[in-house]
Design an enzyme around this catalytic site. Structure first.
Site, short mmCIF file in Angstrom:
data_model
loop_
_atom_site.label_atom_id
_atom_site.label_comp_id
_atom_site.label_asym_id
_atom_site.label_seq_id
_atom_site.Cartn_x
_atom_site.Cartn_y
_atom_site.Cartn_z
N PHE A 237 0.65 -1.15 0.08
CA PHE A 237 0.06 -0.04 0.13
C PHE A 237 0.89 1.08 0.04
CE2 PHE A 237 -2.16 -3.20 3.00
CZ PHE A 237 -2.77 -3.82 2.04
N ASP A 239 2.29 4.47 0.64
CA ASP A 239 1.73 5.51 1.51
C ASP A 239 3.04 6.33 1.80
OD1 ASP A 239 3.59 3.65 3.05
OD2 ASP A 239 2.34 3.64 4.78
N ASP A 310 4.33 -5.58 3.49
CA ASP A 310 3.83 -4.15 3.55
C ASP A 310 3.65 -4.04 5.13
OD1 ASP A 310 2.52 -1.51 2.47
OD2 ASP A 310 1.44 -2.47 4.03
#
Length: 335
Positions: A237, A239, A310
């Protein structure tokens, strides 16, 4: 006569992998250090014997509803809560003190106080910025407060219009497919359509849509509303926190000017080439790490899923939050 199309439609998760790899091929401001990846996997923190001792499948449940403590809340409410959290899971840095745990934890306490009424589709469809602030017990206006409330309104309205007011119905309609659930989220919730244009080509990242599916998988421990046969298709993800971890591990490298701007906490324009390169190469770097693990590990069963790696990298970054260099700053609704 019914004609069969020869075109095979690309799924949203395949599109993330393909387009981020394409950015990595031509990126100029951010690079992946493959020698550092080899060292990390064969000699360093992610070598086989270290990974064997780590619980990479552990989802961070600290700030979320806990079935053992929240037995009075049904699975539909837990699902509704996760959809609401990830609708507003972005861009905390402008506040200076606000972090993810304040949003997820604050909303959790509000759900407990109201028995889930605050995350009903009717409530989400009409919540205002100040009301949202109250739900989170935050003492001042939230960053992008009106936009956060609008995204919750969008969620509530879509659930009312298409899914009988229940996020769990959207999950069930995906038929146990993570890719299909991401597609449904993108189809019905424009605020989750995390994509951009890089040098004239579309790049897909879908951070909040993917993390929502990952949160369902983690919260329900891969069972019931969290059972996805293709959960391994999810990417990491993209970020703020994981790029810092990868920089510290030597996996990512910024050019001198970008490194200076990030350290100086200069805002980087959302959708700019440098921002896209940071995010796309973070996704691709995790895929390269996994490729190296598959090649190096004797026990292939130890190779984690992208989302599990992750989770590990994010926890590493969170644990070093007070001592690490600053993360990049971009004002966005996508992460």
């Amino acid at each position: 006569i019914a004609l069969q199309s020869p075109i095979t439609m690309e799924g949203p998760l395949d599109a993330v992998r393909r387009t981020t790899a394409e950015v990595a091929e031509v990126a100029e401001r951010v690079k992946i250090n493959r020698a550092a990846i080899s060292s990390l996997v064969r000699e360093g923190k992610l070598r086989e014997d270290c990974v064997r001792s780590l619980d990479l499948s552990k989802w961070d449940e600290t700030d979320h509803l806990d079935p053992s403590q929240d037995a009075h809340l049904d699975n539909d409410t837990r699902c509704q809560y996760l959809f609401a959290v990830d609708a507003i899971n972005f861009c905390f840095w402008p506040d200076g003190e606000l972090e993810y745990e304040h949003v997820a934890g604050g909303l959790k306490e509000s759900v407990r106080r109201t028995g889930g009424a605050c995350v009903s589709s009717e409530s989400l469809a009409k919540v205002t910025g100040p009301e949202l602030r109250g739900w989170l017990s935050w003492p001042r206006p939230l960053p992008q407060e009106r936009e956060r409330a609008r995204l919750l309104n969008e969620l509530g309205g879509a659930l009312n219009a298409h899914f009988g007011g229940r996020a769990s119905e959207m999950v069930r309609r995906a038929g146990g497919s993570a890719s299909e659930l991401v597609r449904l989220i993108l189809a019905h919730l424009p605020g989750f359509r995390d994509a951009c244009v890089y040098r004239g080509r579309q790049v897909f990242l879908y951070k909040r849509a993917q993390i929502l599916v990952g949160d369902l998988y983690g919260s329900f421990r891969g069972q019931g509303l969290g059972a996805f046969r293709d959960v391994g298709k999810l990417t990491m993800f993209a970020d703020y926190r994981v790029p810092v971890t990868l920089l510290e591990l030597g996996v990512l490298e910024y050019d001198a000017d970008l490194a200076r701007r990030v350290r100086a906490r200069e805002e980087i324009a959302s959708g700019s080439e440098e921002e896209v390169e940071i995010r796309a190469l973070t996704v691709h770097a995790v895929e390269v790490i996994l490729e190296e693990m598959r090649e190096a590990f004797e026990d292939k069963a130890l190779v984690p899923k992208s989302i599990e790696l992750d989770w590990f990298l994010w926890r590493e970054g969170e644990n070093r939050r007070e001592v690490s260099d600053p993360h990049h700053r971009a004002l966005t609704v996508f992460y």
